[in-house]
Design a protein around this motif. Sequence first.
Motif, PDB file in Angstrom:
ATOM      1  N   LEU A 130       9.502  -2.271  -2.914  1.00  0.00           N
ATOM      2  CA  LEU A 130       9.576  -3.225  -1.803  1.00  0.00           C
ATOM      3  C   LEU A 130       9.516  -2.520  -0.458  1.00  0.00           C
ATOM      4  N   ARG A 131      10.035  -1.295  -0.398  1.00  0.00           N
ATOM      5  CA  ARG A 131      10.021  -0.558   0.868  1.00  0.00           C
ATOM      6  C   ARG A 131       8.603  -0.175   1.294  1.00  0.00           C
ATOM      7  N   ASP A 132       7.652  -0.230   0.354  1.00  0.00           N
ATOM      8  CA  ASP A 132       6.278   0.163   0.640  1.00  0.00           C
ATOM      9  C   ASP A 132       5.428  -0.987   1.150  1.00  0.00           C
ATOM     10  N   VAL A 133       6.003  -2.192   1.186  1.00  0.00           N
ATOM     11  CA  VAL A 133       5.224  -3.386   1.536  1.00  0.00           C
ATOM     12  C   VAL A 133       5.861  -4.075   2.737  1.00  0.00           C
ATOM     13  N   ASN A 134       5.087  -4.236   3.798  1.00  0.00           N
ATOM     14  CA  ASN A 134       5.572  -4.888   5.008  1.00  0.00           C
ATOM     15  C   ASN A 134       4.762  -6.161   5.217  1.00  0.00           C
ATOM     16  N   LEU A 135       5.393  -7.315   5.001  1.00  0.00           N
ATOM     17  CA  LEU A 135       4.698  -8.598   5.113  1.00  0.00           C
ATOM     18  C   LEU A 135       5.265  -9.409   6.271  1.00  0.00           C
ATOM     19  N   ALA A 136       4.370 -10.014   7.029  1.00  0.00           N
ATOM     20  CA  ALA A 136       4.779 -10.833   8.167  1.00  0.00           C
ATOM     21  C   ALA A 136       5.035 -12.254   7.703  1.00  0.00           C
ATOM     22  N   ASP A 137       6.077 -12.417   6.912  1.00  0.00           N
ATOM     23  CA  ASP A 137       6.476 -13.743   6.415  1.00  0.00           C
ATOM     24  C   ASP A 137       7.996 -13.829   6.494  1.00  0.00           C
ATOM     25  N   GLU A 138       8.493 -14.756   7.281  1.00  0.00           N
ATOM     26  CA  GLU A 138       9.929 -14.835   7.536  1.00  0.00           C
ATOM     27  C   GLU A 138      10.730 -15.139   6.279  1.00  0.00           C
ATOM     28  N   ASP A 139      10.193 -15.975   5.390  1.00  0.00           N
ATOM     29  CA  ASP A 139      10.948 -16.343   4.197  1.00  0.00           C
ATOM     30  C   ASP A 139      11.203 -15.142   3.299  1.00  0.00           C
ATOM     31  N   VAL A 140      10.165 -14.352   3.024  1.00  0.00           N
ATOM     32  CA  VAL A 140      10.372 -13.203   2.146  1.00  0.00           C
ATOM     33  C   VAL A 140      11.154 -12.111   2.857  1.00  0.00           C
ATOM     34  N   ARG A 141      11.023 -12.009   4.159  1.00  0.00           N
ATOM     35  CA  ARG A 141      11.771 -10.982   4.892  1.00  0.00           C
ATOM     36  C   ARG A 141      13.254 -11.300   4.923  1.00  0.00           C
ATOM     37  N   SER A 142      13.585 -12.588   4.859  1.00  0.00           N
ATOM     38  CA  SER A 142      14.996 -12.953   4.819  1.00  0.00           C
ATOM     39  C   SER A 142      15.579 -12.758   3.428  1.00  0.00           C
ATOM     40  N   ALA A 143      14.715 -12.748   2.408  1.00  0.00           N
ATOM     41  CA  ALA A 143      15.179 -12.596   1.028  1.00  0.00           C
ATOM     42  C   ALA A 143      15.165 -11.148   0.553  1.00  0.00           C
ATOM     43  N   TYR A 144      14.268 -10.330   1.113  1.00  0.00           N
ATOM     44  CA  TYR A 144      14.099  -8.951   0.651  1.00  0.00           C
ATOM     45  C   TYR A 144      14.098  -7.982   1.828  1.00  0.00           C
ATOM     46  N   SER A 145      14.450  -6.756   1.532  1.00  0.00           N
ATOM     47  CA  SER A 145      14.345  -5.677   2.508  1.00  0.00           C
ATOM     48  C   SER A 145      12.978  -5.033   2.331  1.00  0.00           C
ATOM     49  N   LEU A 146      12.011  -5.519   3.091  1.00  0.00           N
ATOM     50  CA  LEU A 146      10.636  -5.055   2.960  1.00  0.00           C
ATOM     51  C   LEU A 146      10.302  -4.001   4.017  1.00  0.00           C
ATOM     52  N   GLY A 147       9.319  -3.170   3.674  1.00  0.00           N
ATOM     53  CA  GLY A 147       8.739  -2.266   4.658  1.00  0.00           C
ATOM     54  C   GLY A 147       9.687  -1.267   5.270  1.00  0.00           C
ATOM     55  N   ALA A 148      10.622  -0.744   4.489  1.00  0.00           N
ATOM     56  CA  ALA A 148      11.610   0.187   5.042  1.00  0.00           C
ATOM     57  C   ALA A 148      11.041   1.576   5.321  1.00  0.00           C
ATOM     58  N   ARG A 149       9.837   1.849   4.865  1.00  0.00           N
ATOM     59  CA  ARG A 149       9.210   3.137   5.162  1.00  0.00           C
ATOM     60  C   ARG A 149       9.038   3.291   6.682  1.00  0.00           C
ATOM     61  N   PRO A 150       9.421   4.426   7.256  1.00  0.00           N
ATOM     62  CA  PRO A 150       9.237   4.618   8.702  1.00  0.00           C
ATOM     63  C   PRO A 150       7.794   4.456   9.153  1.00  0.00           C
ATOM     64  N   ARG A 151       6.847   4.849   8.304  1.00  0.00           N
ATOM     65  CA  ARG A 151       5.445   4.746   8.683  1.00  0.00           C
ATOM     66  C   ARG A 151       4.989   3.292   8.817  1.00  0.00           C
ATOM     67  N   LEU A 152       5.758   2.355   8.268  1.00  0.00           N
ATOM     68  CA  LEU A 152       5.376   0.936   8.350  1.00  0.00           C
ATOM     69  C   LEU A 152       6.005   0.238   9.554  1.00  0.00           C
ATOM     70  N   ASP A 153       6.830   0.950  10.290  1.00  0.00           N
ATOM     71  CA  ASP A 153       7.476   0.359  11.463  1.00  0.00           C
ATOM     72  C   ASP A 153       6.408  -0.063  12.481  1.00  0.00           C
ATOM     73  N   GLY A 154       6.418  -1.329  12.857  1.00  0.00           N
ATOM     74  CA  GLY A 154       5.431  -1.837  13.800  1.00  0.00           C
ATOM     75  C   GLY A 154       4.067  -2.091  13.181  1.00  0.00           C
ATOM     76  N   ARG A 155       3.986  -2.055  11.847  1.00  0.00           N
ATOM     77  CA  ARG A 155       2.712  -2.307  11.156  1.00  0.00           C
ATOM     78  C   ARG A 155       2.885  -3.458  10.159  1.00  0.00           C
ATOM     79  N   PRO A 156       2.935  -4.684  10.638  1.00  0.00           N
ATOM     80  CA  PRO A 156       3.078  -5.825   9.719  1.00  0.00           C
ATOM     81  C   PRO A 156       1.846  -5.970   8.843  1.00  0.00           C
ATOM     82  N   ASP A 157       2.047  -6.606   7.696  1.00  0.00           N
ATOM     83  CA  ASP A 157       0.972  -6.837   6.737  1.00  0.00           C
ATOM     84  C   ASP A 157       0.250  -5.545   6.390  1.00  0.00           C
TER      85      ASP A 157
END
Length: 352
Positions: free
Chosen positions: A168-195
Amino acid sequence: MATSSPANPNPDDPVGYFLQDLLYHGKSERTRDAYERVLRRFEGFLSDPDRNPSRRTIAPGEATQRDCMAWIHTLRGDNAESTIATYASYLHRFYAYMTQVGAFESNPMALVVEEMHESIDKDPTRREISVEAMREFVGEIGHPLERAVVCTLLKTGMRVGEVSNLDLRDVNLADEDVRSAYSLGARPRLDGRPDSIFVGTDAVRGQVVNGEERTASNKRKRDTIVPVDDELRRVLVRWLAIRPDSPSPAEPLFVSTSGDWGQRLTPKMIRNVVERHARDAGWHRTGGGAEENVTPHYFRHFFTTHLRDRTGDRGIVKYLRGDVASDIIDTYTHNWGDRVREVYEANIYSLL
């Protein structure tokens, strides 16, 4: 086998030093033997003044682009083009690594590989499937997990092991519902890179990564950030809406919804999913070869062929596939990531 320590930046035996690094990274004995045969053969060429263009005995660290190209030329006639491309990739990886650790000053193979213009598709002649036919194939897949896995393979060009290794940390999705349910995109390289999806080089079979021992290795030459278009995002969101909790601390993206409930999907499980649907479509036959059967690797071929034809940009397709090392990417502009997304989103095919 190597006798020098990986802590030594100036090994007496650079080939042995590199082979020891392959061992530390979990490469199989068969893989290490293949590298050694090629690299020792190249080393012998350099040491023979009658064969190499320098007309003197030289060490690998002294070799120039001309020396490397001359060795590649000696392979022609006795080897298939795909074999020559493989040997060149071995030598390129050797030099890239030795340059990265500071043992060599530069990588003479970087430009050689680009000049060779070998096809990035080294597959044999394969079944030709149009985008329209593939769209019908995906449309027949109803299960959210199976559709998400197949679409991820088809729309990213990732290897089956790389898809299996996604957390899950490898996937950064711009969707509020899944972001409220999961900790997505925790990789530093994904910071500021939605979808975006991060495909790293850190996953190695048999090693613990993110709290879980891996059953497959990511075979990337460099970390890659792959864009997620609107279509793939919707498919992934639909899957995450029903994703079971996993006992793994790594929180895999794709987990089983059957007998191994909540466990990470292995490459074998993913292959079984693809084979089952391919059989239903008449695209897989027991005993059929690579030219006939549709497999996860065929999806990588499909991605490569169609995106390359649409973009005409080999560099970006090679980057997305993970075939390009840092020393090649660094020759492009500083906004490389933005350029990849723009070209990808303008040309990626629709599957739904």
